[in-house]
Motif scaffolding. Structure first.
Motif, PDB file in Angstrom:
ATOM      1  N   SER A 150     -16.801 -48.193  -5.243  1.00 47.88           N
ATOM      2  CA  SER A 150     -17.057 -49.570  -4.782  1.00 47.88           C
ATOM      3  C   SER A 150     -18.075 -50.274  -5.675  1.00 47.88           C
ATOM      4  CB  SER A 150     -17.561 -49.545  -3.338  1.00 47.88           C
ATOM      5  OG  SER A 150     -18.816 -48.916  -3.251  1.00 47.88           O
ATOM      6  N   ARG A 154     -17.219 -53.789  -8.608  1.00 50.83           N
ATOM      7  CA  ARG A 154     -17.882 -55.037  -8.233  1.00 50.83           C
ATOM      8  C   ARG A 154     -17.659 -56.170  -9.231  1.00 50.83           C
ATOM      9  NH1 ARG A 154     -23.756 -53.226  -5.700  1.00 50.83           N
ATOM     10  NH2 ARG A 154     -22.986 -52.757  -3.581  1.00 50.83           N
ATOM     11  N   THR A 157     -14.080 -57.450  -8.783  1.00 51.46           N
ATOM     12  CA  THR A 157     -13.847 -58.236  -7.563  1.00 51.46           C
ATOM     13  C   THR A 157     -14.484 -59.613  -7.672  1.00 51.46           C
ATOM     14  OG1 THR A 157     -15.790 -57.181  -6.569  1.00 51.46           O
ATOM     15  CG2 THR A 157     -13.651 -56.211  -6.097  1.00 51.46           C
ATOM     16  N   ARG A 161     -11.903 -62.709  -7.600  1.00 52.55           N
ATOM     17  CA  ARG A 161     -12.052 -63.596  -6.451  1.00 52.55           C
ATOM     18  C   ARG A 161     -12.173 -65.057  -6.906  1.00 52.55           C
ATOM     19  NH1 ARG A 161     -16.355 -61.675  -4.693  1.00 52.55           N
ATOM     20  NH2 ARG A 161     -15.626 -60.350  -2.992  1.00 52.55           N
TER      21      ARG A 161
END
Length: 225
Positions: A150, A154, A157, A161
């Motif tokens: 995760s 980062r 994402t 996004r």
């Protein structure tokens, strides 16, 4: 069909084989110095209020252990993304924030610098973040793997996004706009109203996505202090 559809976002404007697409990113530099020679206008007062509010919020997110003045970096990041998002709403202006080459160039260096700083100066603190508090000993190896993955995704994402949200609204506006010449007058008026509503929504998305990008970057930086 798909090639023609997405080529709208990359018009390849050039003079003597010199690409001019990314010049839209620097258009704000032509306007910003002019404001310093005027008396404070409503625009300056509004922008100062926005910057002050963001400074207080980012300072709260970073916490008392953050470096003084680090909030200005995130305010500048917010300003750059917001300006480029709004520029993309104007006709014939290249939307640089809808391309992964732009968003990754913002997200990856920031995340990498946070990670390098955190692992060099706060190694034990970074190791502690890999295992959430209260995790059973049996699940600790799995939690380390999950937290590591995760953490690694980062910057991806963040970049995806921003680019996906910007290109989705533009794509919908383009699709609806291409159907205009084949519609009757009564349906065309409804299409114009829908386009105006979508344009208003895109203006809100431009502000929200720049704020989300800056806030998430601030939260990532607060974890390494």
């Amino acid at each position: 069909m798909m090639t023609n559809l997405f080529s709208v976002f990359d018009p390849l404007t050039s003079i003597m084989n010199l690409s001019l697409n990314w010049l839209s990113t620097f258009l704000g530099l032509c306007l910003i110095p002019i404001t310093f020679w005027f008396l404070p206008s409503r625009y300056n007062i509004l922008w100062n209020n926005i910057i002050t509010t963001l400074h207080k919020e980012f300072k709260t997110l970073i916490g008392s252990y953050g470096h003084p003045g680090s909030t200005f970096m995130f305010i500048s990041l917010f300003s750059v993304i917001l300006f480029n998002n709004f520029l993309g709403l104007f006709p014939y202006v290249f939307t640089s924030s809808s391309h992964l080459s732009m968003t990754l160039s913002l997200a990856l260096p920031l995340w990498l610098s946070f990670m390098i700083y955190g692992w060099i100066n706060h190694t034990q603190h970074m190791f502690a973040h890999l295992v959430p508090q209260g995790t059973p000993p049996v699940l600790m190896p799995f939690m380390v793997c999950i937290e590591t993955i995760s953490n690694m995704i980062r910057p991806g994402t963040l970049a995806v996004r921003l680019a996906a949200n910007m290109i989705a609204g533009h794509l919908l506006l383009t699709l609806l706009g291409n159907t205009g010449p084949s519609l009757s007058t009564s349906i065309l008026s409804m299409l114009i109203i829908a386009q105006i509503a979508l344009l208003t929504l895109e203006s809100a998305v431009a502000m929200i996505q720049s704020y989300v990008f800056a806030v998430l970057t601030t939260l990532y930086s607060s974890e390494v202090n």
